[in-house]
Design an enzyme around this catalytic site. Structure first.
Site, PDB file in Angstrom:
ATOM      1  N   GLN A 101       0.846  -1.198   0.000  1.00 29.49           N
ATOM      2  CA  GLN A 101       0.000   0.000   0.000  1.00 29.49           C
ATOM      3  C   GLN A 101       0.878   1.242   0.000  1.00 29.49           C
ATOM      4  OE1 GLN A 101      -3.473  -0.448   3.055  1.00 29.49           O
ATOM      5  NE2 GLN A 101      -1.817  -1.759   3.690  1.00 29.49           N
ATOM      6  N   ASN A 102       2.175   1.044   0.214  1.00 30.47           N
ATOM      7  CA  ASN A 102       3.069   2.198   0.344  1.00 30.47           C
ATOM      8  C   ASN A 102       3.377   2.812  -1.015  1.00 30.47           C
ATOM      9  OD1 ASN A 102       3.017   1.589   2.996  1.00 30.47           O
ATOM     10  ND2 ASN A 102       5.019   0.591   3.046  1.00 30.47           N
ATOM     11  N   ASP A 104       6.239   4.746  -1.347  1.00 31.80           N
ATOM     12  CA  ASP A 104       7.560   5.318  -1.077  1.00 31.80           C
ATOM     13  C   ASP A 104       8.696   4.715  -1.894  1.00 31.80           C
ATOM     14  OD1 ASP A 104       7.930   2.822   0.172  1.00 31.80           O
ATOM     15  OD2 ASP A 104       7.471   3.629   2.158  1.00 31.80           O
ATOM     16  N   HIS A 119      -1.440   1.350  -4.266  1.00 27.93           N
ATOM     17  CA  HIS A 119      -1.833   2.763  -4.152  1.00 27.93           C
ATOM     18  C   HIS A 119      -0.918   3.693  -4.947  1.00 27.93           C
ATOM     19  CE1 HIS A 119      -4.035   1.728  -0.142  1.00 27.93           C
ATOM     20  NE2 HIS A 119      -4.780   1.491  -1.190  1.00 27.93           N
ATOM     21  N   CYS A 149       1.050  21.777 -19.949  1.00 27.22           N
ATOM     22  CA  CYS A 149      -0.227  22.412 -20.339  1.00 27.22           C
ATOM     23  C   CYS A 149      -0.631  23.503 -19.337  1.00 27.22           C
ATOM     24  CB  CYS A 149      -1.335  21.366 -20.474  1.00 27.22           C
ATOM     25  SG  CYS A 149      -2.017  20.802 -18.900  1.00 27.22           S
ATOM     26  N   GLY A 186       3.067  -4.826   8.936  1.00 23.60           N
ATOM     27  CA  GLY A 186       2.925  -3.393   9.188  1.00 23.60           C
ATOM     28  C   GLY A 186       1.720  -2.746   8.552  1.00 23.60           C
ATOM     29  N   THR A 187       0.589  -3.428   8.593  1.00 24.79           N
ATOM     30  CA  THR A 187      -0.624  -2.756   8.120  1.00 24.79           C
ATOM     31  C   THR A 187      -1.749  -2.959   9.131  1.00 24.79           C
ATOM     32  OG1 THR A 187      -2.289  -2.573   6.368  1.00 24.79           O
ATOM     33  CG2 THR A 187      -1.240  -4.727   6.607  1.00 24.79           C
ATOM     34  N   ASN A 212       3.490  -7.303  13.260  1.00 23.62           N
ATOM     35  CA  ASN A 212       3.025  -5.957  13.601  1.00 23.62           C
ATOM     36  C   ASN A 212       3.464  -5.645  15.030  1.00 23.62           C
ATOM     37  OD1 ASN A 212       1.286  -3.565  14.157  1.00 23.62           O
ATOM     38  ND2 ASN A 212       0.277  -4.164  12.254  1.00 23.62           N
ATOM     39  N   ALA A 231       9.063  -4.623  12.422  1.00 17.94           N
ATOM     40  CA  ALA A 231       9.142  -5.332  11.142  1.00 17.94           C
ATOM     41  C   ALA A 231      10.578  -5.736  10.816  1.00 17.94           C
ATOM     42  CB  ALA A 231       8.582  -4.442  10.033  1.00 17.94           C
TER      43      ALA A 231
HETATM   44  P1  NAD Z   1      -1.581   2.462   9.116  1.00 16.83           P
HETATM   45  O1  NAD Z   1      -0.846   3.707   9.460  1.00 16.83           O
HETATM   46  O2  NAD Z   1      -3.050   2.442   9.203  1.00 16.83           O
HETATM   47  O3  NAD Z   1      -1.056   1.252  10.024  1.00 16.83           O
HETATM   48  C1  NAD Z   1       0.300   1.002  10.203  1.00 16.83           C
HETATM   49  C2  NAD Z   1       0.458  -0.314  10.961  1.00 16.83           C
HETATM   50  O4  NAD Z   1       1.849  -0.572  11.122  1.00 16.83           O
HETATM   51  C3  NAD Z   1      -0.134  -0.288  12.368  1.00 16.83           C
HETATM   52  O5  NAD Z   1      -0.893  -1.467  12.554  1.00 16.83           O
HETATM   53  C4  NAD Z   1       1.091  -0.254  13.302  1.00 16.83           C
HETATM   54  O6  NAD Z   1       0.869  -0.971  14.501  1.00 16.83           O
HETATM   55  C5  NAD Z   1       2.127  -0.954  12.447  1.00 16.83           C
HETATM   56  N1  NAD Z   1       3.523  -0.550  12.731  1.00 16.83           N
HETATM   57  C6  NAD Z   1       4.011   0.682  12.975  1.00 16.83           C
HETATM   58  N2  NAD Z   1       5.353   0.638  13.109  1.00 16.83           N
HETATM   59  C7  NAD Z   1       5.714  -0.646  12.927  1.00 16.83           C
HETATM   60  C8  NAD Z   1       6.976  -1.311  12.919  1.00 16.83           C
HETATM   61  N3  NAD Z   1       8.133  -0.679  13.126  1.00 16.83           N
HETATM   62  N4  NAD Z   1       6.989  -2.658  12.684  1.00 16.83           N
HETATM   63  C9  NAD Z   1       5.819  -3.331  12.472  1.00 16.83           C
HETATM   64  N5  NAD Z   1       4.606  -2.750  12.459  1.00 16.83           N
HETATM   65  C10 NAD Z   1       4.555  -1.416  12.672  1.00 16.83           C
HETATM   66  O7  NAD Z   1      -1.038   2.090   7.667  1.00 16.83           O
HETATM   67  P2  NAD Z   1      -1.627   1.228   6.469  1.00 16.83           P
HETATM   68  O8  NAD Z   1      -2.323   0.022   6.993  1.00 16.83           O
HETATM   69  O9  NAD Z   1      -0.537   1.056   5.511  1.00 16.83           O
HETATM   70  O10 NAD Z   1      -2.742   2.152   5.814  1.00 16.83           O
HETATM   71  C11 NAD Z   1      -2.659   3.533   5.727  1.00 16.83           C
HETATM   72  C12 NAD Z   1      -2.660   4.109   4.322  1.00 16.83           C
HETATM   73  O11 NAD Z   1      -1.688   5.142   4.333  1.00 16.83           O
HETATM   74  C13 NAD Z   1      -2.279   3.207   3.187  1.00 16.83           C
HETATM   75  O12 NAD Z   1      -3.196   3.405   2.191  1.00 16.83           O
HETATM   76  C14 NAD Z   1      -0.910   3.713   2.714  1.00 16.83           C
HETATM   77  O13 NAD Z   1      -0.924   3.807   1.304  1.00 16.83           O
HETATM   78  C15 NAD Z   1      -0.794   5.112   3.244  1.00 16.83           C
HETATM   79  N6  NAD Z   1       0.539   5.507   3.789  1.00 16.83           N
HETATM   80  C16 NAD Z   1       1.685   5.179   3.113  1.00 16.83           C
HETATM   81  C17 NAD Z   1       2.931   5.515   3.636  1.00 16.83           C
HETATM   82  C18 NAD Z   1       4.189   5.128   2.869  1.00 16.83           C
HETATM   83  O14 NAD Z   1       4.160   5.060   1.641  1.00 16.83           O
HETATM   84  N7  NAD Z   1       5.305   4.825   3.566  1.00 16.83           N
HETATM   85  C19 NAD Z   1       3.020   6.187   4.857  1.00 16.83           C
HETATM   86  C20 NAD Z   1       1.821   6.546   5.532  1.00 16.83           C
HETATM   87  C21 NAD Z   1       0.578   6.181   4.979  1.00 16.83           C
HETATM   88 ZN    ZN Z   2      -1.377  18.588 -18.662  1.00 18.96          ZN
END
Ligand code: NAD
Ligand code: ZN
Length: 250
Positions: A101-102, A104, A119, A149, A186-187, A212, A231
């Site tokens: 979902q990231n 980055d 995403h 444009c 980590g979601t 997690n 993680a």
């Molecule tokens: P979320 O923020 O809802 O949940 C993050 C999860 O990770 C939590 O359950 C938390 O307990 C866990 N966590 C935090 N630190 C951790 C670690 N060090 N090790 C293991 N687990 C850990 O995030 P989500 O479920 O990805 O959903 C949020 C939305 O935000 C997604 O759609 C995503 O695309 C977007 N998002 C992306 C980024 C990125 O690209 N890095 C950053 C923030 C949000």
């Molecule tokens: Zn354009």
């Protein structure tokens, strides 16, 4: 060897198709805050207010003030041991794809080849009017960046209210239904429709390993093996256990 880590490693070794589903938590140790961490970006910029397609269409300059800060954070981030550990499993032929979902780009920077971006990716920009796409480097330092444009460009990420890229969705559902082992890392698994993938895998008989810091809505319902902790640490332990077990069997 810790018993749960060993069970997770065996699930990976015994599986034909293994997938990893990752969320913001896998990149927290790389310096990118998730939605929940205190004092992070999202305390100042409510995603409900800033990360919707309606907000972007209404006031793209306002949304770019948030994106500017986020871009600096993503620029400084480097893959951590969880990203590189998954890449190592892929090189060993034990992980078929990462579905993230990231936005980055850290899985690719960590060496993973097959990354399905559910995403999108913040490293590319798109014009909502003429559909031209740009690498973010072509517009680096311009706030807000503009298309030739004249319109303000949008990062190629899926905002709330937008659809998931069709190919990512189709391939993810297909792989989830075929996999024998699923690593969920980590979601919080609350964002739809990504959160259907663990259920699809479970219904297909996959063994579900969850990593997690804390329990999630999946832990009591879907997860078979819960590895609580950071993680980077848990993934490294699983990768070491996989190597030990493989060596012991040869
Ligand atoms: P979320 O923020 O809802 O949940 C993050 C999860 O990770 C939590 O359950 C938390 O307990 C866990 N966590 C935090 N630190 C951790 C670690 N060090 N090790 C293991 N687990 C850990 O995030 P989500 O479920 O990805 O959903 C949020 C939305 O935000 C997604 O759609 C995503 O695309 C977007 N998002 C992306 C980024 C990125 O690209 N890095 C950053 C923030 C949000
Ligand atoms: Zn354009």
């Amino acid at each position: 060897m810790d018993e749960s880590i060993e069970r997770a490693a065996r699930a990976i070794i015994d599986s034909r198709v293994t997938l990893a589903l990752t969320g913001a938590g896998i990149s927290v140790e790389s310096g990118i805050p998730d939605f929940r961490s205190k004092g992070g970006l999202w305390d100042r910029f409510d995603p409900e207010e800033y990360a919707t397609i309606w907000a972007f269409r209404q006031d793209p300059e306002k949304v770019w003030r948030m994106l500017k800060e986020m871009e600096g954070t993503v620029d400084r981030a480097r893959p951590n041991a969880a990203h590189t550990g998954l890449a190592e499993l892929e090189r060993m032929g034990l992980l078929q794809a990462v579905i993230t979902q990231n936005v980055d780009n850290l899985h690719q920077e960590g060496g993973s080849q097959d990354v399905i971006e559910y995403h999108g990716n913040s490293r590319s920009l798109v014009c909502l009017w003429c559909h031209k796409q740009y690498d973010y480097k072509e517009r680096k330092g311009q706030y807000p960046p503009r298309c030739e444009c004249g319109k303000i460009l949008k990062p190629n990420v899926v905002f709330f209210g937008e659809g998931i890229p069709v190919e990512a969705m189709t391939r993810s559902s297909q792989l989830a239904s075929e996999c024998d082992a699923l690593l969920i890392i980590g979601t919080s698994a609350v964002v739809s429709p990504f959160n259907i993938l663990p259920r699809v895998a479970k219904q297909g008989g996959a063994k579900i390993v969850e990593i997690n810091l804390e329990r999630t809505i999946l832990t009591d319902h879907i997860t078979d093996i819960f590895l609580q902790g950071k993680a980077s640490e848990r993934v490294s332990e699983v990768v070491s256990a996989v190597k030990q077990l493989k060596e012991a069997s040869t």
